[in-house]
Design an enzyme around this catalytic site. Structure first.
Site, PDB file in Angstrom:
ATOM      1  N   CYS A  14      -7.414   9.207  -9.439  1.00 41.31           N
ATOM      2  CA  CYS A  14      -8.162   9.710 -10.597  1.00 41.31           C
ATOM      3  C   CYS A  14      -9.172  10.765 -10.148  1.00 41.31           C
ATOM      4  O   CYS A  14      -8.766  11.847  -9.746  1.00 41.31           O
ATOM      5  CB  CYS A  14      -8.791   8.564 -11.381  1.00 41.31           C
ATOM      6  SG  CYS A  14      -9.056   9.041 -13.103  1.00 41.31           S
ATOM      7  N   LEU A  15     -10.480  10.455 -10.141  1.00 41.84           N
ATOM      8  CA  LEU A  15     -11.410  11.461  -9.638  1.00 41.84           C
ATOM      9  C   LEU A  15     -11.000  11.867  -8.222  1.00 41.84           C
ATOM     10  O   LEU A  15     -11.182  13.020  -7.821  1.00 41.84           O
ATOM     11  CB  LEU A  15     -12.845  10.905  -9.637  1.00 41.84           C
ATOM     12  CG  LEU A  15     -13.898  11.839  -9.058  1.00 41.84           C
ATOM     13  CD1 LEU A  15     -14.069  13.087  -9.912  1.00 41.84           C
ATOM     14  CD2 LEU A  15     -15.235  11.119  -8.914  1.00 41.84           C
ATOM     15  N   GLY A  71     -16.324 -17.926 -10.013  1.00 40.58           N
ATOM     16  CA  GLY A  71     -14.885 -17.652  -9.968  1.00 40.58           C
ATOM     17  C   GLY A  71     -14.106 -18.340 -11.076  1.00 40.58           C
ATOM     18  O   GLY A  71     -12.990 -18.816 -10.857  1.00 40.58           O
ATOM     19  N   LYS A  72     -14.687 -18.358 -12.284  1.00 42.85           N
ATOM     20  CA  LYS A  72     -13.939 -18.909 -13.433  1.00 42.85           C
ATOM     21  C   LYS A  72     -12.644 -18.148 -13.643  1.00 42.85           C
ATOM     22  O   LYS A  72     -11.624 -18.719 -13.999  1.00 42.85           O
ATOM     23  CB  LYS A  72     -14.761 -18.754 -14.722  1.00 42.85           C
ATOM     24  CG  LYS A  72     -15.785 -19.801 -14.958  1.00 42.85           C
ATOM     25  CD  LYS A  72     -16.283 -19.764 -16.403  1.00 42.85           C
ATOM     26  CE  LYS A  72     -16.830 -18.441 -16.852  1.00 42.85           C
ATOM     27  NZ  LYS A  72     -18.158 -18.103 -16.379  1.00 42.85           N
ATOM     28  N   GLY A  73     -12.722 -16.835 -13.407  1.00 38.96           N
ATOM     29  CA  GLY A  73     -11.541 -15.990 -13.598  1.00 38.96           C
ATOM     30  C   GLY A  73     -10.413 -16.395 -12.659  1.00 38.96           C
ATOM     31  O   GLY A  73      -9.241 -16.420 -13.043  1.00 38.96           O
ATOM     32  N   ILE A  74     -10.780 -16.735 -11.429  1.00 40.89           N
ATOM     33  CA  ILE A  74      -9.768 -17.120 -10.442  1.00 40.89           C
ATOM     34  C   ILE A  74      -9.184 -18.494 -10.786  1.00 40.89           C
ATOM     35  O   ILE A  74      -7.976 -18.728 -10.651  1.00 40.89           O
ATOM     36  CB  ILE A  74     -10.381 -17.160  -9.011  1.00 40.89           C
ATOM     37  CG1 ILE A  74     -11.001 -15.807  -8.657  1.00 40.89           C
ATOM     38  CG2 ILE A  74      -9.350 -17.580  -7.980  1.00 40.89           C
ATOM     39  CD1 ILE A  74     -10.018 -14.666  -8.616  1.00 40.89           C
ATOM     40  N   GLU A 125     -16.672  18.694 -15.331  1.00 41.83           N
ATOM     41  CA  GLU A 125     -17.568  17.534 -15.367  1.00 41.83           C
ATOM     42  C   GLU A 125     -18.806  17.768 -14.496  1.00 41.83           C
ATOM     43  O   GLU A 125     -19.890  17.313 -14.818  1.00 41.83           O
ATOM     44  CB  GLU A 125     -16.801  16.290 -14.870  1.00 41.83           C
ATOM     45  CG  GLU A 125     -17.595  15.006 -14.962  1.00 41.83           C
ATOM     46  CD  GLU A 125     -16.816  13.766 -14.517  1.00 41.83           C
ATOM     47  OE1 GLU A 125     -15.686  13.908 -13.994  1.00 41.83           O
ATOM     48  OE2 GLU A 125     -17.341  12.658 -14.686  1.00 41.83           O
ATOM     49  N   GLU A 164      -3.487   1.210  -9.130  1.00 46.59           N
ATOM     50  CA  GLU A 164      -4.036  -0.070  -8.646  1.00 46.59           C
ATOM     51  C   GLU A 164      -4.042  -1.141  -9.727  1.00 46.59           C
ATOM     52  O   GLU A 164      -3.961  -2.328  -9.427  1.00 46.59           O
ATOM     53  CB  GLU A 164      -5.444   0.127  -8.073  1.00 46.59           C
ATOM     54  CG  GLU A 164      -6.565   0.414  -9.072  1.00 46.59           C
ATOM     55  CD  GLU A 164      -6.722   1.894  -9.422  1.00 46.59           C
ATOM     56  OE1 GLU A 164      -5.754   2.663  -9.229  1.00 46.59           O
ATOM     57  OE2 GLU A 164      -7.805   2.286  -9.907  1.00 46.59           O
ATOM     58  N   TYR A 167     -22.263  -0.991 -11.442  1.00 50.18           N
ATOM     59  CA  TYR A 167     -23.269  -1.886 -10.853  1.00 50.18           C
ATOM     60  C   TYR A 167     -23.547  -3.078 -11.756  1.00 50.18           C
ATOM     61  O   TYR A 167     -23.999  -4.120 -11.306  1.00 50.18           O
ATOM     62  CB  TYR A 167     -24.580  -1.139 -10.587  1.00 50.18           C
ATOM     63  CG  TYR A 167     -24.467  -0.157  -9.451  1.00 50.18           C
ATOM     64  CD1 TYR A 167     -24.241  -0.609  -8.140  1.00 50.18           C
ATOM     65  CD2 TYR A 167     -24.569   1.205  -9.669  1.00 50.18           C
ATOM     66  CE1 TYR A 167     -24.118   0.289  -7.094  1.00 50.18           C
ATOM     67  CE2 TYR A 167     -24.450   2.107  -8.624  1.00 50.18           C
ATOM     68  CZ  TYR A 167     -24.222   1.644  -7.335  1.00 50.18           C
ATOM     69  OH  TYR A 167     -24.088   2.527  -6.296  1.00 50.18           O
ATOM     70  N   HIS A 178      -4.145   5.396 -12.581  1.00 47.12           N
ATOM     71  CA  HIS A 178      -4.644   4.281 -11.762  1.00 47.12           C
ATOM     72  C   HIS A 178      -3.519   3.306 -11.413  1.00 47.12           C
ATOM     73  O   HIS A 178      -3.347   2.297 -12.097  1.00 47.12           O
ATOM     74  CB  HIS A 178      -5.732   3.524 -12.535  1.00 47.12           C
ATOM     75  CG  HIS A 178      -6.992   4.290 -12.698  1.00 47.12           C
ATOM     76  ND1 HIS A 178      -8.033   4.216 -11.804  1.00 47.12           N
ATOM     77  CD2 HIS A 178      -7.376   5.170 -13.658  1.00 47.12           C
ATOM     78  CE1 HIS A 178      -9.010   5.006 -12.204  1.00 47.12           C
ATOM     79  NE2 HIS A 178      -8.640   5.603 -13.323  1.00 47.12           N
TER      80      HIS A 178
HETATM   81  N1  GLN Z   1     -14.562  11.477 -14.070  1.00 47.13           N
HETATM   82  C1  GLN Z   1     -13.201  11.852 -14.084  1.00 47.13           C
HETATM   83  C2  GLN Z   1     -12.675  12.118 -15.482  1.00 47.13           C
HETATM   84  O1  GLN Z   1     -13.247  11.692 -16.447  1.00 47.13           O
HETATM   85  C3  GLN Z   1     -12.332  10.824 -13.363  1.00 47.13           C
HETATM   86  C4  GLN Z   1     -12.384   9.477 -13.993  1.00 47.13           C
HETATM   87  C5  GLN Z   1     -11.915   8.368 -13.082  1.00 47.13           C
HETATM   88  O2  GLN Z   1     -11.905   8.519 -11.852  1.00 47.13           O
HETATM   89  N2  GLN Z   1     -11.554   7.235 -13.631  1.00 47.13           N
HETATM   90  O3  GLN Z   1     -11.679  12.760 -15.638  1.00 47.13           O
END
Ligand code: GLN
Length: 532
Positions: A382-383, A17-20, A406, A510, A55, A508
């Protein structure tokens, strides 16, 4: 005030947790009124983490200026509320790329290029770049990896040189681990001693030690570390496991991490005072949360860090509703028409997560269908938004082969298509639509209600987009496009107004939720869940 530099290294093991700790120190100095920024140096060879599988390194974070970065930058922003940029995350790959490009241009005038001094000089130049802007009192530099890694050596040598050059204006903090050997019932400081020895052998004497441990450490043990490591007693602090990362700044303040740093710089800590006021209010709300909200994350990356910004954004918003968020990971690869109802109905709200590639897609589409048909509060990111669109096309527009390019290159019903400017790109690294873009919201939408304004800027990371050829069909059957890029008309957000809260965004949100400024859209989503 001139710029001072704080370096944070880690020893014994990674994931301490260096980042924290870096973010917490940043928070404390900021609370004293100092201008700070935090940067991370990652010793791996990739140019940036954009091409890395989650991952490997968990979530890929994106800065407002479109740099794909380490997830620690997310912590820096959530703790301090200060936006980071491309300059805040540099990898070995980028250092070498810069050096090699300069070599090709003839910039080294025929000299032999070597790790020392050319690579280390480039590291130093980058480490000081934000300081050179004159905009900061303190630059906190976290070094990824662990002391002893071969690949981090050039960074440590750069720090050694910088310390020499900067003298009083550089301070080194070293984070180590004190394990508890259960069979012997003992805490062990030996790994810390070894780690500090290692650092000293590289010419770096840590000024401050932060000891990570699972439990509180006794004072005599810390004093022992102090005398074995040449670090003053009041510069050895401990960082035991806490119920949440957001309590770390308070724990660090109690032990005087910020005052130790200031003293090392020759600054009187009594000249300023760190008032954590609103931060403590946030912690209080979390602690006294009355209700637990069960949020399901439908995704395919079954590991803690893959969706970390989404987790944090949800827990910020939950806290401000006097609730706590409890997360269930729903692996979309295992979703079937038979188990989807049982899995989703255990949750109060569902996030359809971002992602890449075909694995787990059909499960996400099943989840979206169930949520839409059962009026479950649902947030597609997003996706996740693209999935909402595909699901709607298949089941409402009756286009069973609707898909994203895609996943299916040949479908005639490519409701999600590759963006025009992406069509001829062959280089995968750093070439997506990245970073902050303006979005114009439709006035009577849920989104507009949530934001309270019609022009927003949000961060993106994708190659595919809503296909405007189908827009009319969607709008005629109950899926509204409610956010647009004002320059090119790209659809950035959709909602199903017949549902209470069924919203998808191509961006995004978030990434920009912080402890003191929870994101409007996550607030609105949690609002809906709490209201039920
Ligand atoms: N794979 C999708 C795209 O490239 C959504 C990418 C994502 O969810 N960040 O548009």
């Amino acid at each position: 005030m001139h710029t001072r530099y704080i370096f944070v290294t880690g020893g014994v093991v990674s994931s301490l947790g260096k980042g924290i700790i870096s973010a917490s120190l940043g928070k404390l100095l900021q609370a004293r009124g100092y201008r700070i920024t935090i940067q991370k140096y990652d010793p791996y060879i990739n140019i940036d983490p954009g091409t890395l599988n989650p991952y490997e390194h968990g979530e890929c974070y994106v800065t407002i200026d479109g740099q794909e970065t380490d997830l620690d930058l997310g912590h820096y922003e959530r703790f301090t509320g200060i936006q980071t940029t491309r300059a805040n995350n540099v990898t070995t790959g980028r250092i070498y790329q810069n050096v090699m490009e300069r070599e090709r241009r003839g910039g080294y005038l025929g000299r032999t290029i070597q790790v020392i001094p050319h690579i280390t000089d480039e590291i130093k130049r980058n480490m000081k770049a934000l300081g050179d802007t004159g905009k900061y009192d303190f630059i906190i530099t976290e070094i990824g990896g662990t002391i002893g890694d071969i690949e981090s050596l050039p960074f440590l040598e750069a720090i050694r040189q910088l310390r020499w050059e900067l003298q009083q204006d550089a301070v080194c903090i070293h984070l180590t681990y004190v394990p508890f050997i259960a069979a012997a019932g003992e805490l062990k400081t030996k790994p810390t001693q070894h780690s500090v020895n290692n650092l000293q052998s590289l010419g770096i004497q840590p000024d401050i030690l932060v000891l990570r441990a699972e439990h509180e450490l006794p004072r005599p043990l810390m004093d022992k570390v102090s005398s074995f490591c040449n670090v003053a007693k009041d510069c050895v602090v401990q960082s035991p496991d806490l119920p949440s990362i957001y309590e770390v700044p308070v724990k660090m303040q109690e032990q005087g991490l910020d005052t130790a740093v200031l003293r090392k710089f020759g600054i009187n800590p009594n000249d300023t005072h760190a008032d954590l006021g609103p931060w403590l209010t946030f912690l209080g709300k979390r602690k006294n949360a009355e209700r637990t909200l069960r949020i399901g994350l439908v995704g395919k990356y079954d590991l803690q860090d893959a969706y970390i910004s989404i987790h944090e954004a949800l827990s910020h918003a939950a806290a401000y509703h006097d609730c706590r968020a409890a997360f269930t990971f729903i692996n979309s690869e295992h979703l079937t028409p038979r188990n989807v109802a049982q899995q989703i109905s255990q949750c109060d709200g569902i996030i359809i997560c971002p992602g890449f590639g075909t694995r787990g897609i059909e499960g996400k589409i099943l989840a979206a269908q169930y949520c839409r048909e059962h009026n479950v509060p649902t947030f597609g990111i997003c996706l996740g938004m693209q999935i909402m669109v595909i699901e709607f096309a298949r089941n409402v527009l009756h286009l069973p082969d609707a898909n994203s390019r895609e996943m299916d290159e040949n479908t005639p019903n490519n409701v999600i298509d590759i963006m025009e400017e992406q069509k001829h790109i062959t280089n995968m690294g750093g070439t997506m639509r990245l970073g902050g873009y303006e979005c114009q919201l439709v006035k009577d939408s849920k989104l507009y209600q949530a934001y309270g304004e019609d022009k927003i800027v949000e961060r993106h990371r994708h190659r595919y987009e809503f296909n405007n050829d189908f827009r009319h069909d969607f709008e005629a059957t109950g899926m509204r496009c409610v956010g647009f890029n004002p320059q090119n008309g790209l659809v950035e957000a959709v909602e199903v107004p017949a549902n209470d809260w069924y919203v998808g965004v191509q961006y995004h949100p978030e990434y920009s939720s912080t402890v003191l400024r929870p994101h409007a859209l996550f607030m609105s989503f949690i609002d809906e869940i709490v209201r039920r």
